[in-house]
Design a protein around this motif. Structure first.
Motif, PDB file in Angstrom:
ATOM      1  N   LYS A   1       0.832  -1.192   0.000  1.00 48.61           N
ATOM      2  CA  LYS A   1       0.000   0.000   0.000  1.00 48.61           C
ATOM      3  C   LYS A   1       0.875   1.254   0.000  1.00 48.61           C
ATOM      4  CE  LYS A   1      -3.962  -2.087   2.330  1.00 48.61           C
ATOM      5  NZ  LYS A   1      -4.876  -2.012   3.491  1.00 48.61           N
ATOM      6  N   THR A   2       0.391   2.264  -0.716  1.00 44.14           N
ATOM      7  CA  THR A   2       1.138   3.508  -0.825  1.00 44.14           C
ATOM      8  C   THR A   2       1.116   4.238   0.511  1.00 44.14           C
ATOM      9  OG1 THR A   2       0.432   3.647  -3.111  1.00 44.14           O
ATOM     10  CG2 THR A   2       1.371   5.625  -2.135  1.00 44.14           C
ATOM     11  N   SER A   3       2.271   4.601   0.997  1.00 41.84           N
ATOM     12  CA  SER A   3       2.384   5.318   2.259  1.00 41.84           C
ATOM     13  C   SER A   3       3.227   6.564   2.040  1.00 41.84           C
ATOM     14  CB  SER A   3       3.021   4.422   3.335  1.00 41.84           C
ATOM     15  OG  SER A   3       4.303   3.987   2.926  1.00 41.84           O
ATOM     16  N   THR A   4       3.188   7.438   3.007  1.00 44.06           N
ATOM     17  CA  THR A   4       3.966   8.668   2.899  1.00 44.06           C
ATOM     18  C   THR A   4       5.453   8.365   2.988  1.00 44.06           C
ATOM     19  OG1 THR A   4       3.784   8.999   5.286  1.00 44.06           O
ATOM     20  CG2 THR A   4       2.101  10.032   3.889  1.00 44.06           C
ATOM     21  N   THR A   5       6.238   9.222   2.389  1.00 43.16           N
ATOM     22  CA  THR A   5       7.688   9.059   2.409  1.00 43.16           C
ATOM     23  C   THR A   5       8.220   9.421   3.786  1.00 43.16           C
ATOM     24  OG1 THR A   5       7.761   9.667   0.079  1.00 43.16           O
ATOM     25  CG2 THR A   5       9.829   9.732   1.295  1.00 43.16           C
ATOM     26  N   ASN A   6       9.034   8.542   4.366  1.00 42.76           N
ATOM     27  CA  ASN A   6       9.660   8.859   5.646  1.00 42.76           C
ATOM     28  C   ASN A   6      11.147   9.128   5.448  1.00 42.76           C
ATOM     29  OD1 ASN A   6      11.091   6.243   5.785  1.00 42.76           O
ATOM     30  ND2 ASN A   6       9.053   5.391   6.137  1.00 42.76           N
ATOM     31  N   ALA A   7      11.736   9.732   6.449  1.00 41.44           N
ATOM     32  CA  ALA A   7      13.134  10.166   6.336  1.00 41.44           C
ATOM     33  C   ALA A   7      14.090   8.988   6.224  1.00 41.44           C
ATOM     34  CB  ALA A   7      13.494  11.028   7.547  1.00 41.44           C
ATOM     35  N   THR A   8      13.736   7.845   6.820  1.00 40.03           N
ATOM     36  CA  THR A   8      14.633   6.689   6.794  1.00 40.03           C
ATOM     37  C   THR A   8      14.877   6.198   5.383  1.00 40.03           C
ATOM     38  OG1 THR A   8      13.764   6.061   8.965  1.00 40.03           O
ATOM     39  CG2 THR A   8      14.983   4.395   7.756  1.00 40.03           C
TER      40      THR A   8
END
Length: 368
Positions: free
Chosen positions: A254-261
């Motif tokens: 599922k498409t999720s928001t981009t995280n810094a990691t």
């Protein structure tokens, strides 16, 4: 006189017989070798007749089925080598050795004959005739052109092949359903690349997609929202006729928001550290821990990732300036220093002891 004649005839017959015998002998010598079918392979331990032999084609061995002893090796698999491709489309068993598997990205049966353009006059005429027959298939030409543009864009910013294929699948599904009728193709392509990168865990920012496709960030965001809703509806729709493309979409996370990691490794590769792998791993771990810093809540993952790399670079003795990191991350150096200030205040809780054991020192960290 009669006796002489009889003797000459007998000598002639004898000579003819000897000649025939020699010819038969020569023919026997020239006959090809044939296997003696009277010989039977029997297990020396069981001595069963008829023998219980098993041919293991996977290993190339002849094995006694009673005791398991190997009686022969390197046998040739003489079974038929049918390859079934129709089973994927029609859910039936249709052995066929003609052609390759169907490409879900293209229309039709894909068994057309392609005439190459040659130097001869007849070849030129045939090529022109085929071109005239294909003029009506505008949808296929539009798909091929879109696939070419997607591949060109993805190669320009080193997007993996899996993400490229995912973007093409999404574009094909959107084109079949006509959800972007009247919308510029460039906007649809930009949205497909953006959402495919997120699904494949190699995210790219709106700014990077804008620099690549020259489509405004606002337009990319609108297309992305429409595509995300469309893919969710396709996955939930039990009457979806395009099962092959729908299954490919369901397999994607599922498409999720981009995280810094997820951004740290790519940014560290661009900064060319001596030990890029170690720096990327420590920066990713610091990004995970930075979620506990309340002052960083709500900040862009780009600025958080850049600030973590800035802190780790000084901590591990491979310092990079904020301007160098800003050029790779696409944020201003002032934003990096602002986010770093909050990380520096919580350095005692964020810095792990294992990082210090690998050469890290807190006294290297700049105050600002």
């Amino acid at each position: 006189m009669a006796t002489t004649t009889a003797r000459s005839e007998a000598a002639l017959i004898a000579s003819m017989g000897m000649g025939n015998t020699g010819a038969v002998g020569d023919a026997a010598d020239q006959m090809p070798w044939e296997e003696n079918l009277n010989q039977i392979l029997i297990c020396p331990d069981c001595r069963e007749n008829p023998p219980n032999l098993v041919e293991e084609f996977s290993n190339g061995d002849v094995v006694c089925g009673s005791c398991g002893i190997v009686l022969g090796d390197r046998i040739i698999d003489t079974r038929s080598e049918w390859r079934t491709f129709a089973n994927d489309d029609q859910n039936n068993d249709d052995p066929s050795r003609v052609g390759e598997a169907a490409n879900p990205l293209l229309h039709g049966s894909q068994l057309e004959t392609t005439i190459a353009f040659g130097e001869g006059g007849r070849a030129r005429e045939l090529s022109r005739a085929q071109a005239r027959t294909q003029k009506g298939d505008k949808s296929q030409k539009g798909l091929n052109e879109a696939y070419r543009i997607i591949g060109h864009y993805c190669d320009a910013i080193s997007i993996p092949k899996t993400a490229q294929d995912s973007a093409k699948h999404i574009f094909k599904m959107a084109d079949d359903e006509k959800i972007f009728k009247g919308k510029p193709v460039e906007s649809v392509i930009a949205g497909c690349i953006f959402i495919a990168c997120r699904q494949s865990k190699v995210p790219r920012t709106f700014r990077e997609i804008y620099a690549l496709t020259k489509v405004s960030k606002k337009e990319i965001g609108k297309t992305f929202k429409m595509l995300e809703k469309f893919l969710q509806d396709q996955a939930k729709n039990p009457k979806n006729t395009n099962k092959q493309l729908a299954s490919l979409t369901e397999d994607q996370p599922k498409t999720s928001t981009t995280n810094a990691t997820e951004l740290c490794e790519r940014y560290c590769n661009g900064l060319r550290f001596d030990n890029t792998h170690l720096m990327a791993r420590i920066a990713s771990e610091l990004c995970d821990k930075s979620s506990s810093v309340k002052d960083l809540a709500g900040r862009s993952p780009l600025s958080v990732a850049a600030a973590c790399i800035y802190m780790v670079s000084y901590l591990m003795g491979e310092s990079r300036t904020s301007k160098q990191i800003a050029a790779v991350a696409g944020v201003s150096d002032g934003t990096i220093k602002t986010a770093y200030r909050f990380l520096y205040q919580a350095r005692e809780q964020l810095v792990d002891q294992t990082w210090l054991d690998k050469g890290g020192r807190l006294d290297r960290l700049p105050v600002n």
